[in-house]
Design a protein around this motif. Structure first.
Motif, PDB file in Angstrom:
ATOM      1  N   ILE A  34      11.216  -0.100  -8.734  1.00 30.28           N
ATOM      2  CA  ILE A  34       9.824  -0.156  -9.198  1.00 30.28           C
ATOM      3  C   ILE A  34       8.993   0.803  -8.371  1.00 30.28           C
ATOM      4  O   ILE A  34       8.981   0.733  -7.137  1.00 30.28           O
ATOM      5  N   LEU A  35       8.302   1.708  -9.053  1.00 25.61           N
ATOM      6  CA  LEU A  35       7.450   2.701  -8.420  1.00 25.61           C
ATOM      7  C   LEU A  35       6.024   2.558  -8.920  1.00 25.61           C
ATOM      8  O   LEU A  35       5.781   2.079 -10.027  1.00 25.61           O
ATOM      9  N   GLY A  36       5.106   3.034  -8.094  1.00 18.56           N
ATOM     10  CA  GLY A  36       3.705   3.070  -8.493  1.00 18.56           C
ATOM     11  C   GLY A  36       2.853   3.358  -7.276  1.00 18.56           C
ATOM     12  O   GLY A  36       3.265   3.078  -6.144  1.00 18.56           O
ATOM     13  N   VAL A 197      11.286   7.583  -2.162  1.00 16.24           N
ATOM     14  CA  VAL A 197      11.864   7.807  -3.487  1.00 16.24           C
ATOM     15  C   VAL A 197      13.337   8.173  -3.415  1.00 16.24           C
ATOM     16  O   VAL A 197      14.141   7.708  -4.225  1.00 16.24           O
ATOM     17  N   HIS A 198      13.732   8.995  -2.435  1.00 16.25           N
ATOM     18  CA  HIS A 198      15.135   9.415  -2.391  1.00 16.25           C
ATOM     19  C   HIS A 198      16.047   8.215  -2.125  1.00 16.25           C
ATOM     20  O   HIS A 198      17.194   8.174  -2.601  1.00 16.25           O
ATOM     21  N   ALA A 199      15.562   7.209  -1.384  1.00 16.16           N
ATOM     22  CA  ALA A 199      16.348   6.000  -1.156  1.00 16.16           C
ATOM     23  C   ALA A 199      16.542   5.242  -2.472  1.00 16.16           C
ATOM     24  O   ALA A 199      17.650   4.794  -2.796  1.00 16.16           O
ATOM     25  N   PHE A 208      11.184   1.609 -13.133  1.00 19.75           N
ATOM     26  CA  PHE A 208      10.053   1.049 -13.861  1.00 19.75           C
ATOM     27  C   PHE A 208       8.805   1.461 -13.091  1.00 19.75           C
ATOM     28  O   PHE A 208       8.685   1.155 -11.902  1.00 19.75           O
ATOM     29  N   VAL A 209       7.903   2.172 -13.747  1.00 21.21           N
ATOM     30  CA  VAL A 209       6.706   2.689 -13.077  1.00 21.21           C
ATOM     31  C   VAL A 209       5.477   1.999 -13.651  1.00 21.21           C
ATOM     32  O   VAL A 209       5.319   1.912 -14.876  1.00 21.21           O
ATOM     33  N   ILE A 210       4.617   1.484 -12.756  1.00 23.97           N
ATOM     34  CA  ILE A 210       3.385   0.849 -13.198  1.00 23.97           C
ATOM     35  C   ILE A 210       2.188   1.480 -12.493  1.00 23.97           C
ATOM     36  O   ILE A 210       2.313   2.049 -11.411  1.00 23.97           O
ATOM     37  N   ASP A 227       9.020  12.637 -16.104  1.00 28.93           N
ATOM     38  CA  ASP A 227       7.954  12.300 -17.056  1.00 28.93           C
ATOM     39  C   ASP A 227       6.613  12.840 -16.551  1.00 28.93           C
ATOM     40  O   ASP A 227       6.215  12.543 -15.414  1.00 28.93           O
ATOM     41  N   PRO A 228       5.884  13.615 -17.361  1.00 29.61           N
ATOM     42  CA  PRO A 228       4.610  14.191 -16.913  1.00 29.61           C
ATOM     43  C   PRO A 228       3.593  13.159 -16.458  1.00 29.61           C
ATOM     44  O   PRO A 228       2.865  13.377 -15.485  1.00 29.61           O
ATOM     45  N   GLU A 229       3.543  12.011 -17.132  1.00 25.14           N
ATOM     46  CA  GLU A 229       2.577  10.974 -16.741  1.00 25.14           C
ATOM     47  C   GLU A 229       2.944  10.366 -15.395  1.00 25.14           C
ATOM     48  O   GLU A 229       2.070  10.093 -14.573  1.00 25.14           O
ATOM     49  N   VAL A 230       4.237  10.182 -15.141  1.00 22.15           N
ATOM     50  CA  VAL A 230       4.686   9.674 -13.848  1.00 22.15           C
ATOM     51  C   VAL A 230       4.346  10.676 -12.748  1.00 22.15           C
ATOM     52  O   VAL A 230       3.854  10.308 -11.677  1.00 22.15           O
ATOM     53  N   GLN A 231       4.588  11.949 -13.002  1.00 21.76           N
ATOM     54  CA  GLN A 231       4.277  12.970 -12.004  1.00 21.76           C
ATOM     55  C   GLN A 231       2.775  13.024 -11.722  1.00 21.76           C
ATOM     56  O   GLN A 231       2.356  13.201 -10.575  1.00 21.76           O
ATOM     57  N   ARG A 232       1.975  12.839 -12.752  1.00 18.19           N
ATOM     58  CA  ARG A 232       0.520  12.879 -12.557  1.00 18.19           C
ATOM     59  C   ARG A 232       0.038  11.669 -11.770  1.00 18.19           C
ATOM     60  O   ARG A 232      -0.716  11.800 -10.794  1.00 18.19           O
ATOM     61  N   VAL A 233       0.508  10.478 -12.150  1.00 13.42           N
ATOM     62  CA  VAL A 233       0.023   9.235 -11.551  1.00 13.42           C
ATOM     63  C   VAL A 233       0.609   9.011 -10.158  1.00 13.42           C
ATOM     64  O   VAL A 233      -0.111   8.678  -9.215  1.00 13.42           O
ATOM     65  N   TYR A 234       1.921   9.204 -10.047  1.00 15.31           N
ATOM     66  CA  TYR A 234       2.583   8.834  -8.792  1.00 15.31           C
ATOM     67  C   TYR A 234       2.659   9.979  -7.803  1.00 15.31           C
ATOM     68  O   TYR A 234       2.468   9.803  -6.620  1.00 15.31           O
ATOM     69  N   LEU A 235       2.944  11.169  -8.311  1.00 15.98           N
ATOM     70  CA  LEU A 235       3.123  12.305  -7.417  1.00 15.98           C
ATOM     71  C   LEU A 235       1.863  13.158  -7.269  1.00 15.98           C
ATOM     72  O   LEU A 235       1.810  14.076  -6.433  1.00 15.98           O
TER      73      LEU A 235
END
Length: 239
Positions: A34-36, A197-199, A208-210, A227-235
């Motif tokens: 789970i990422l976010g 993240v690498h772990a 699963f990203v929230i 995913d572009p939205e994941v890169q924008r929100v998380y990264l």
């Protein structure tokens, strides 16, 4: 049948909706990462699954049973283990005593059986040399190991891991990854919140990203990270 299923789970604090209608299924034996970003609602989601917090709406099922109204200790006895982001051992007890307590009170084992469980967990988590040390005197890596070991001593079918690699050096994180890989090989299901993240990518079958309590991506790790939205929100990257 999934080992864990969330159906429309929501939780609010006043006007702030921390988890918003989350539905999710975790299959037995898989590792779900789970990422976010900070404040996304990840730990609240764990607190809802573990029973520390009650959902305002929705249903949580474990092995086909509705556990939404069960307290944390009942969920633990059913096989739902949990670690915390900040390790919470009994500092004045030894490492071995911590594990015996977890096996007895978390896992419902008889004292004699709990001693055998504690010895076995010590061996598999690399804590044998620390067995007679007070938990409060351990290094961060060994406190993280003990937090994991205490959860394992309850004999879980599913492990909730909350940022267990946080604060570790690169070498320490690799040691921890190896230990989690061995746990995965035993068939224990894991749901793992992590910022390292690498772990996560070394172990997870799916991500699963929230964000702000809402799901934004679910799927294979490489596809989710692209995913572009994941890169924008998380990264913080505009893709």
């Amino acid at each position: 049948m999934p080992i864990l299923a969330l159906h429309g789970v929501s939780k609010s604090y006043g006007a702030l909706k921390v988890t918003d209608d989350i539905s999710l299924a975790v299959e037995a034996g898989e590792t779900l990462g789970i990422l976010g970003p900070n404040g996304a609602g990840k730990t609240t989601l764990f607190n809802l699954i573990g029973g520390d917090v009650r959902a305002d709406a929705g249903r949580i099922e474990f092995q086909g049973r509705d556990i939404s109204s069960l307290p944390p200790h009942r969920r633990c006895r059913l096989g739902l283990g949990r670690t915390y982001q900040i390790p919470q051992p009994f500092g004045q007890m030894t490492v071995f005593e911590n594990l015996v307590a977890a096996a007895c009170f978390g896992g419902g084992q008889r004292e004699r059986d709990a001693w055998h469980t504690a010895s076995d967990v010590l061996e598999h988590t690399g804590l044998q040399a620390q067995a007679n040390r007070h938990a409060g005197s351990l290094t961060l890596l060994n406190r993280k190991r003990l937090e994991l070991a205490r959860a394992l001593a309850t004999r879980p079918k599913l492990l909730l891991l909350d940022e267990i690699a946080g604060g570790l050096t690169e070498h320490e994180a690799r040691v921890l990854i190896d230990e989690l890989a061995r746990i995965k090989a035993q068939g224990i299901t894991m749901v793992w919140i992590e910022h390292v993240v690498h772990a996560l990518l070394a172990i997870a079958d799916r991500l699963f990203v929230i964000n702000f309590g809402q799901p934004i991506a679910l799927g294979a790790p490489q596809a989710v990270m692209a995913d572009p939205e994941v890169q924008r929100v998380y990264l913080g990257v505009e893709a």
